[in-house]
Design a protein around this motif. Structure first.
Motif, PDB file in Angstrom:
ATOM      1  N   GLU A 150       0.836  -1.208   0.000  1.00 15.03           N
ATOM      2  CA  GLU A 150       0.000   0.000   0.000  1.00 15.03           C
ATOM      3  C   GLU A 150       0.864   1.249   0.000  1.00 15.03           C
ATOM      4  O   GLU A 150       0.562   2.228  -0.693  1.00 15.03           O
ATOM      5  CB  GLU A 150      -0.915  -0.005   1.231  1.00 15.03           C
ATOM      6  N   ARG A 151       1.929   1.238   0.762  1.00 13.86           N
ATOM      7  CA  ARG A 151       2.829   2.399   0.799  1.00 13.86           C
ATOM      8  C   ARG A 151       3.525   2.597  -0.540  1.00 13.86           C
ATOM      9  O   ARG A 151       3.783   3.736  -0.952  1.00 13.86           O
ATOM     10  CB  ARG A 151       3.843   2.241   1.932  1.00 13.86           C
ATOM     11  N   LEU A 152       3.828   1.492  -1.208  1.00 16.74           N
ATOM     12  CA  LEU A 152       4.436   1.598  -2.535  1.00 16.74           C
ATOM     13  C   LEU A 152       3.455   2.198  -3.538  1.00 16.74           C
ATOM     14  O   LEU A 152       3.805   3.080  -4.326  1.00 16.74           O
ATOM     15  CB  LEU A 152       4.907   0.218  -2.997  1.00 16.74           C
ATOM     16  N   LEU A 153       2.210   1.729  -3.516  1.00 12.42           N
ATOM     17  CA  LEU A 153       1.203   2.275  -4.431  1.00 12.42           C
ATOM     18  C   LEU A 153       0.969   3.758  -4.181  1.00 12.42           C
ATOM     19  O   LEU A 153       0.761   4.531  -5.132  1.00 12.42           O
ATOM     20  CB  LEU A 153      -0.106   1.498  -4.274  1.00 12.42           C
ATOM     21  N   GLU A 154       1.019   4.181  -2.930  1.00  5.92           N
ATOM     22  CA  GLU A 154       0.848   5.597  -2.617  1.00  5.92           C
ATOM     23  C   GLU A 154       1.945   6.445  -3.261  1.00  5.92           C
ATOM     24  O   GLU A 154       1.702   7.602  -3.621  1.00  5.92           O
ATOM     25  CB  GLU A 154       0.853   5.801  -1.101  1.00  5.92           C
ATOM     26  N   ARG A 155       3.122   5.884  -3.414  1.00  5.15           N
ATOM     27  CA  ARG A 155       4.230   6.641  -3.988  1.00  5.15           C
ATOM     28  C   ARG A 155       4.048   6.911  -5.479  1.00  5.15           C
ATOM     29  O   ARG A 155       4.708   7.787  -6.033  1.00  5.15           O
ATOM     30  CB  ARG A 155       5.553   5.911  -3.722  1.00  5.15           C
ATOM     31  N   ILE A 176      -0.542  -5.530  -5.989  1.00  4.00           N
ATOM     32  CA  ILE A 176      -0.082  -4.409  -6.806  1.00  4.00           C
ATOM     33  C   ILE A 176      -0.794  -4.423  -8.155  1.00  4.00           C
ATOM     34  O   ILE A 176      -1.162  -3.366  -8.689  1.00  4.00           O
ATOM     35  CB  ILE A 176       1.446  -4.462  -6.997  1.00  4.00           C
ATOM     36  N   THR A 177      -1.017  -5.602  -8.703  1.00  2.40           N
ATOM     37  CA  THR A 177      -1.739  -5.706  -9.972  1.00  2.40           C
ATOM     38  C   THR A 177      -3.106  -5.046  -9.868  1.00  2.40           C
ATOM     39  O   THR A 177      -3.502  -4.256 -10.738  1.00  2.40           O
ATOM     40  CB  THR A 177      -1.903  -7.180 -10.385  1.00  2.40           C
ATOM     41  N   ARG A 178      -3.838  -5.360  -8.806  1.00  2.00           N
ATOM     42  CA  ARG A 178      -5.158  -4.754  -8.616  1.00  2.00           C
ATOM     43  C   ARG A 178      -5.055  -3.242  -8.456  1.00  2.00           C
ATOM     44  O   ARG A 178      -5.889  -2.487  -8.974  1.00  2.00           O
ATOM     45  CB  ARG A 178      -5.858  -5.377  -7.404  1.00  2.00           C
ATOM     46  N   GLY A 179      -4.031  -2.791  -7.748  1.00  2.00           N
ATOM     47  CA  GLY A 179      -3.835  -1.358  -7.583  1.00  2.00           C
ATOM     48  C   GLY A 179      -3.556  -0.653  -8.894  1.00  2.00           C
ATOM     49  O   GLY A 179      -4.052   0.454  -9.140  1.00  2.00           O
ATOM     50  N   LEU A 180      -2.765  -1.293  -9.759  1.00  2.00           N
ATOM     51  CA  LEU A 180      -2.463  -0.701 -11.061  1.00  2.00           C
ATOM     52  C   LEU A 180      -3.694  -0.680 -11.964  1.00  2.00           C
ATOM     53  O   LEU A 180      -3.942   0.299 -12.679  1.00  2.00           O
ATOM     54  CB  LEU A 180      -1.323  -1.475 -11.735  1.00  2.00           C
ATOM     55  N   LEU A 181      -4.467  -1.749 -11.941  1.00  2.23           N
ATOM     56  CA  LEU A 181      -5.701  -1.801 -12.739  1.00  2.23           C
ATOM     57  C   LEU A 181      -6.669  -0.700 -12.314  1.00  2.23           C
ATOM     58  O   LEU A 181      -7.339  -0.081 -13.150  1.00  2.23           O
ATOM     59  CB  LEU A 181      -6.363  -3.169 -12.599  1.00  2.23           C
ATOM     60  N   LYS A 182      -6.732  -0.450 -11.022  1.00  3.25           N
ATOM     61  CA  LYS A 182      -7.646   0.568 -10.505  1.00  3.25           C
ATOM     62  C   LYS A 182      -7.151   1.971 -10.805  1.00  3.25           C
ATOM     63  O   LYS A 182      -7.931   2.862 -11.180  1.00  3.25           O
ATOM     64  CB  LYS A 182      -7.811   0.390  -8.991  1.00  3.25           C
ATOM     65  N   ARG A 183      -5.850   2.171 -10.659  1.00  6.61           N
ATOM     66  CA  ARG A 183      -5.298   3.522 -10.819  1.00  6.61           C
ATOM     67  C   ARG A 183      -5.185   3.928 -12.285  1.00  6.61           C
ATOM     68  O   ARG A 183      -5.454   5.075 -12.647  1.00  6.61           O
ATOM     69  CB  ARG A 183      -3.920   3.593 -10.159  1.00  6.61           C
ATOM     70  N   TYR A 184      -4.778   2.991 -13.136  1.00  9.18           N
ATOM     71  CA  TYR A 184      -4.543   3.305 -14.552  1.00  9.18           C
ATOM     72  C   TYR A 184      -5.569   2.555 -15.397  1.00  9.18           C
ATOM     73  O   TYR A 184      -5.282   1.514 -15.980  1.00  9.18           O
ATOM     74  CB  TYR A 184      -3.115   2.904 -14.950  1.00  9.18           C
ATOM     75  N   ARG A 185      -6.755   3.094 -15.461  1.00 10.11           N
ATOM     76  CA  ARG A 185      -7.871   2.404 -16.105  1.00 10.11           C
ATOM     77  C   ARG A 185      -7.713   2.295 -17.618  1.00 10.11           C
ATOM     78  O   ARG A 185      -8.331   1.440 -18.244  1.00 10.11           O
ATOM     79  CB  ARG A 185      -9.191   3.096 -15.743  1.00 10.11           C
ATOM     80  N   GLY A 186      -6.894   3.148 -18.191  1.00 14.39           N
ATOM     81  CA  GLY A 186      -6.678   3.064 -19.628  1.00 14.39           C
ATOM     82  C   GLY A 186      -5.436   2.277 -20.012  1.00 14.39           C
ATOM     83  O   GLY A 186      -5.087   2.206 -21.192  1.00 14.39           O
ATOM     84  N   SER A 187      -4.780   1.677 -19.031  1.00 16.83           N
ATOM     85  CA  SER A 187      -3.523   0.975 -19.274  1.00 16.83           C
ATOM     86  C   SER A 187      -3.724  -0.530 -19.351  1.00 16.83           C
ATOM     87  O   SER A 187      -4.682  -1.071 -18.807  1.00 16.83           O
ATOM     88  CB  SER A 187      -2.528   1.279 -18.144  1.00 16.83           C
ATOM     89  N   ARG A 188      -2.800  -1.187 -20.018  1.00 19.98           N
ATOM     90  CA  ARG A 188      -2.748  -2.640 -20.022  1.00 19.98           C
ATOM     91  C   ARG A 188      -1.729  -3.080 -18.981  1.00 19.98           C
ATOM     92  O   ARG A 188      -0.593  -2.603 -18.983  1.00 19.98           O
ATOM     93  CB  ARG A 188      -2.399  -3.155 -21.412  1.00 19.98           C
ATOM     94  N   VAL A 189      -2.155  -3.963 -18.092  1.00 19.71           N
ATOM     95  CA  VAL A 189      -1.338  -4.347 -16.938  1.00 19.71           C
ATOM     96  C   VAL A 189      -0.874  -5.796 -17.085  1.00 19.71           C
ATOM     97  O   VAL A 189      -1.673  -6.679 -17.408  1.00 19.71           O
ATOM     98  CB  VAL A 189      -2.130  -4.167 -15.628  1.00 19.71           C
ATOM     99  N   VAL A 190       0.408  -6.014 -16.847  1.00 19.51           N
ATOM    100  CA  VAL A 190       1.003  -7.346 -16.897  1.00 19.51           C
ATOM    101  C   VAL A 190       1.420  -7.749 -15.487  1.00 19.51           C
ATOM    102  O   VAL A 190       2.091  -6.984 -14.783  1.00 19.51           O
ATOM    103  CB  VAL A 190       2.232  -7.377 -17.823  1.00 19.51           C
TER     104      VAL A 190
END
Length: 289
Positions: free
Chosen positions: A36-41, A62-76
């Motif tokens: 969580e602290r990493l995602l906040e950064r 982290i995958t879920r955090g990236l999907l939520k934060r960058y909705r227009g991005s493709r996440v691996v």
């Protein structure tokens, strides 16, 4: 360079995390907090990545955090253990699936300059060569791409390591790299503007068996080549218990974690081309499932 007995047995790393996949989330309190602290950064930067990579995805926080934060991005989501990726897929939700890649962080099967954002939570300590790992990060990042990561420093599991050192000469914990050495490795890999910081976190336990069990359920037990190959006898275990009990304070047993945070950038400019017979897969070819 690490001594041979300090080198990680990657086969055992994969086995350990495959076995731990079902129990991991039940005991990964510290790992989730650091995640969580990493995602906040990520709020520190303005970046809308086309491709974002969660390296060492585990069960997918982290995958879920990236999907939520960058909705227009493709996440691996990439991990060494396929069972962990199974949990990542299940937890991501039906509405948007990450791409899944089972691979080693030190040999990424991804094309050069294919990732805009690389995020890695508590994975670098499972790599044998920091130089090789950062070189791979540099290779797959697009010019101007960002790297955010956490890892553990040398004071991690200090009480466990010191207690076993009073009993025998075997390696009982994995090795951890100093913050300054990590920063130097980033620079040598050609990553720009590295920023590093550290904090100490401590978990406490009432009983030693609970502490040891949780480490095993995390898949984080010792997998160095210099580990003892035989079962721990009763006499050695009692000696270890006595050594660790001497560290009890205020009725609890402490277990320290030195958490290192870092970020850096892939410089803009001409990238070196790699040669050889390795197969690099462009991310556009990866399917969502």
């Amino acid at each position: 360079m690490d001594k041979p007995q300090q080198q990680l047995d990657k086969r055992q790393v994969r086995i350990a995390f495959n076995r731990a996949a079902d129990s991991y989330d039940g005991v990964a309190v510290l790992q989730r907090e650091v995640g969580e602290r990493l995602l906040e950064r990520l709020e520190l930067i303005r970046l809308e990545p086309q491709w974002a990579l969660d390296l060492g995805a585990g069960t997918g926080q982290i995958t879920r955090g990236l999907l939520k934060r960058y909705r227009g991005s493709r996440v691996v989501a990439l991990d060494l253990a396929e069972a962990m990726l199974t949990h990542t897929r299940r937890s991501a939700g039906w509405w948007r699936r990450p791409r899944l890649v089972c691979a080693d962080a030190e040999q990424l099967p991804l094309a050069d300059a294919s990732v805009d954002l690389l995020v890695s939570n508590l994975t670098l300590q499972w790599c044998n060569s920091l130089e090789q790992t950062f070189a791979e990060f540099r290779r797959v990042l697009r010019p101007g791409g960002a790297l955010f990561f956490t890892t553990f420093g040398p004071d991690t599991l200090r009480e466990l390591r010191e207690s076993w050192a009073e009993v025998d000469g075997h390696s009982h914990t994995n090795r951890f790299i100093d913050l300054h050495d990590i920063g130097d490795a980033l620079v040598r890999a050609g990553l720009a503007e590295p920023v590093m910081d550290m904090e100490m976190l401590t978990l406490t336990y009432r009983e030693l068996p609970t502490l040891v069990r949780e480490i095993k359920e995390l898949g984080a037990h010792n997998v160095t080549r210099g580990r003892a190959r035989s079962l721990t006898g009763r006499a050695r275990w009692r000696a270890f218990e006595q050594a660790y009990e001497s560290r009890r304070r205020d009725g609890v047993l402490p277990l320290s974690y030195e958490v290192i945070y870092g970020h850096a950038w892939a410089p803009t400019g001409v990238r070196q081309q790699r040669s050889g017979d390795e197969v690099r897969v462009p991310l556009d070819m990866l399917k969502g499932r």
